[in-house]
Design a protein around this motif. Sequence first.
Motif, mmCIF file in Angstrom:
data_model
loop_
_atom_site.group_PDB
_atom_site.id
_atom_site.type_symbol
_atom_site.label_atom_id
_atom_site.label_comp_id
_atom_site.label_asym_id
_atom_site.label_seq_id
_atom_site.Cartn_x
_atom_site.Cartn_y
_atom_site.Cartn_z
ATOM 1 N N ASN A 1 6.894 -11.730 64.843
ATOM 2 C CA ASN A 1 6.317 -12.176 63.578
ATOM 3 C C ASN A 1 6.080 -11.020 62.616
ATOM 4 N N PHE A 2 5.655 -9.884 63.158
ATOM 5 C CA PHE A 2 5.469 -8.692 62.328
ATOM 6 C C PHE A 2 6.812 -8.255 61.747
ATOM 7 N N GLY A 3 7.857 -8.381 62.549
ATOM 8 C CA GLY A 3 9.193 -8.036 62.068
ATOM 9 C C GLY A 3 9.604 -8.876 60.869
ATOM 10 N N GLU A 4 9.264 -10.162 60.885
ATOM 11 C CA GLU A 4 9.622 -11.027 59.765
ATOM 12 C C GLU A 4 8.901 -10.588 58.493
ATOM 13 N N VAL A 5 7.658 -10.172 58.634
ATOM 14 C CA VAL A 5 6.900 -9.682 57.477
ATOM 15 C C VAL A 5 7.563 -8.418 56.920
ATOM 16 N N LEU A 6 7.886 -7.490 57.810
ATOM 17 C CA LEU A 6 8.495 -6.231 57.375
ATOM 18 C C LEU A 6 9.862 -6.460 56.746
ATOM 19 N N GLN A 7 10.587 -7.437 57.253
ATOM 20 C CA GLN A 7 11.901 -7.732 56.675
ATOM 21 C C GLN A 7 11.761 -8.161 55.216
ATOM 22 N N LYS A 8 10.782 -9.013 54.940
ATOM 23 C CA LYS A 8 10.563 -9.441 53.557
ATOM 24 C C LYS A 8 10.082 -8.290 52.677
ATOM 25 N N LEU A 9 9.401 -7.325 53.309
ATOM 26 C CA LEU A 9 8.943 -6.155 52.557
ATOM 27 C C LEU A 9 10.058 -5.135 52.350
ATOM 28 N N GLY A 10 11.217 -5.402 52.950
ATOM 29 C CA GLY A 10 12.369 -4.533 52.751
ATOM 30 C C GLY A 10 12.559 -3.471 53.805
ATOM 31 N N ASP A 11 11.722 -3.460 54.841
ATOM 32 C CA ASP A 11 11.851 -2.472 55.915
ATOM 33 C C ASP A 11 12.723 -3.081 57.020
ATOM 34 N N TYR A 12 14.026 -3.166 56.742
ATOM 35 C CA TYR A 12 14.948 -3.884 57.625
ATOM 36 C C TYR A 12 15.137 -3.195 58.969
ATOM 37 N N ASN A 13 15.211 -1.875 58.958
ATOM 38 C CA ASN A 13 15.436 -1.169 60.226
ATOM 39 C C ASN A 13 14.249 -1.335 61.175
ATOM 40 N N ARG A 14 13.033 -1.196 60.635
ATOM 41 C CA ARG A 14 11.866 -1.361 61.502
ATOM 42 C C ARG A 14 11.753 -2.813 61.968
ATOM 43 N N ALA A 15 12.093 -3.740 61.078
ATOM 44 C CA ALA A 15 12.055 -5.156 61.457
ATOM 45 C C ALA A 15 13.021 -5.421 62.613
ATOM 46 N N LYS A 16 14.223 -4.899 62.508
ATOM 47 C CA LYS A 16 15.217 -5.112 63.562
ATOM 48 C C LYS A 16 14.758 -4.478 64.873
ATOM 49 N N THR A 17 14.140 -3.303 64.773
ATOM 50 C CA THR A 17 13.622 -2.654 65.982
ATOM 51 C C THR A 17 12.566 -3.520 66.658
ATOM 52 N N LEU A 18 11.674 -4.099 65.868
ATOM 53 C CA LEU A 18 10.644 -4.974 66.431
ATOM 54 C C LEU A 18 11.267 -6.222 67.056
ATOM 55 N N TYR A 19 12.285 -6.782 66.411
ATOM 56 C CA TYR A 19 12.973 -7.942 66.984
ATOM 57 C C TYR A 19 13.579 -7.594 68.340
#
Length: 657
Positions: free
Chosen positions: A337-355
């Motif tokens: 869920n945190f990854g989805e938030v970061l993805q919308k904030l534009g932090d795609y690499n960190r979002a993918k890492t969390l996924y």
Amino acid sequence: MLPLEEIVDEIKNSLDFLETDLRDVPERHRSLRAVADYSWNLLNEDEQEIFIKLSIFRNGFEREAAQKIAGASLRNLTNLVNKSLIVREPTGRYYMHKLLRQYGEDRFADHDSNMDTHMAFADYYIALTQKLFESLQSSKEASAIKLLDLELDNIRYLWRKGQAYGKYEKVDQLQDVLFYYYLTTAKFTEGAEVFAGLAEAMAKDNQRDAIYWRAILRYAMLIGRQGQYDEALTIAHDALESDFAFNDLDRSAIDLIIGNLMMSIGNYEASEEALTHGITLMEDEAFWYYPALHSSLGYLKFLQGDLRTARAIYEDITATAEKVSYAPTTVANLKNNFGEVLQKLGDYNRAKTLYEESLELSYDPYNPRWIAVTKLNIAGIHFLQANYQQARDLLEEGHNLYCEIGDRWGIAHALSNLGNVAIASGDHELASRKFNDALTIRREIGEKRGIADSLSDLANCAMSVGDLNTAKRYMSEVIQIRREIGDRLGMAEALNREGVNLLLSGDDVNEARALILEALEIGEASGSSFVYAQSNAALGEAALIEGKYNEATDYFKRVLRELDADEAPLPMILWALLGIARIKVEHGDYTSALQMVTLILRYPRNYIAIIEQRATEMLDMLTQQMPENDVQSTMTATKSLILRHYIRDLLTEQSTV
């Protein structure tokens, strides 16, 4: 007469006998009973009593359980193994064949120690489940699940016996561990049947107390995971309207159920009220309701477009998780869920890492639902980066898992994403089928946000084939739903898409700009990198139509500054580059335009089909207008360009007009 060992071996090797009931075997096999009687008579009295007591176990038992429940010593067990009445596996666990267990049960039915043995059985497994429940909420979750897998038949046997004899206080002590088990392993259908059975039995006995409500509410939560929102909400509201005085833990469970269900159907205000109330009651950080309530509230804020608050909630609960050492399943939920938030904030690499971290955690213990959820989210990153085959593979795997566990919300979500991949591949007929199938499910379960997503998908499909009127009709309904439920980010994306649709249709540019500016305001307020970039790309298109080239260039460069070319979303970057290329053409800078178009067409087809169409048309025009040698040299030089380096150099250029 054959020795008992040979008879047992014969039975084990015959598939026909594996599900045979010894009480109902055909006449020609009655001799088996005689053999069992003969062997029974060879046992001493102590062995006979141990054997019949062991028949209480289902699907095996541990030595400790045999000792505490049946009074069996290691020597007793070894003797029974030697006489082939029980089997000891290499793991040390003991098993009794079903036919022999049935024989023992018949002997045990009228035995004086029957009731005492059943009470010992109940005490042992209640104590075990309470220990396991503590482990389930910790880093020991995976080992606890494995032990539960082994002992589940024994626990369910105790559940059925307690229910049959009205020993509901005993059954109640099993509720926590069984519910967590079914929820964590995504066995929603089986779990719902178990808790529905208890609730029905208690209702027949006119016993609607705390035990009843715990059972029926757990049933509601499990069917809610399968998309049965209306029934689940009715149960939760019935609980609140009952005369029963719930303790804080039970009331927070009701708040969690209502909060998640209201979120699913798009009633965000009611969802926030329930979740916030539940959080005020749930002070025990170690109990799994605590992170569940906070995670749900964080996700609600995400859906409402309040990304900064959502991020803060997930930062806080993640810090708590590190301190408390939550179960892997809980951590997987938080990371995803945190990854989805970061993805919308534009932090795609960190979002993918969390996924990816969430996915790894979801395999042990095996949680098919979270595996499916994270695979779809990783697929979403691949999709934005135009890695369509990787996205399709992950989406199909996720779809299969959702079908396996009966999660209708997930099935619709996967179908929707598969439709987007089909558009990117140029198969609009397949895309339309996927979108309509998803829409049908979402209408059936009443998921408003999902309905809006499907209508938006259908609008995109219509736009891709040039049917702008149909797209406009769909988007009008999408915007209405987004406004109704308070889905601010979804509304912003819809406003941007409707604005672009108006621009492509040749309608009033000012009307389009008003929609886009409203979307931009939401993007800036929420911190959504995607909406901000999308709005600036659309405003660049509007300025380009009006011949305001410097203004258009500025908007397109904002897109390029906002997005990382190595992350996502690639189509938005290509749209901005194409816009600048069109401006280059207007100013006669054919070489730079050809360089951009060649770079754009290096990438595979993307879901904004007009990019490829316009780039191809521009390429044809440029190759006709420019000398052949210049065309060849420019296209050859472009092969060595790296997108992020090209964008970096482009952003340093000054506007030419």
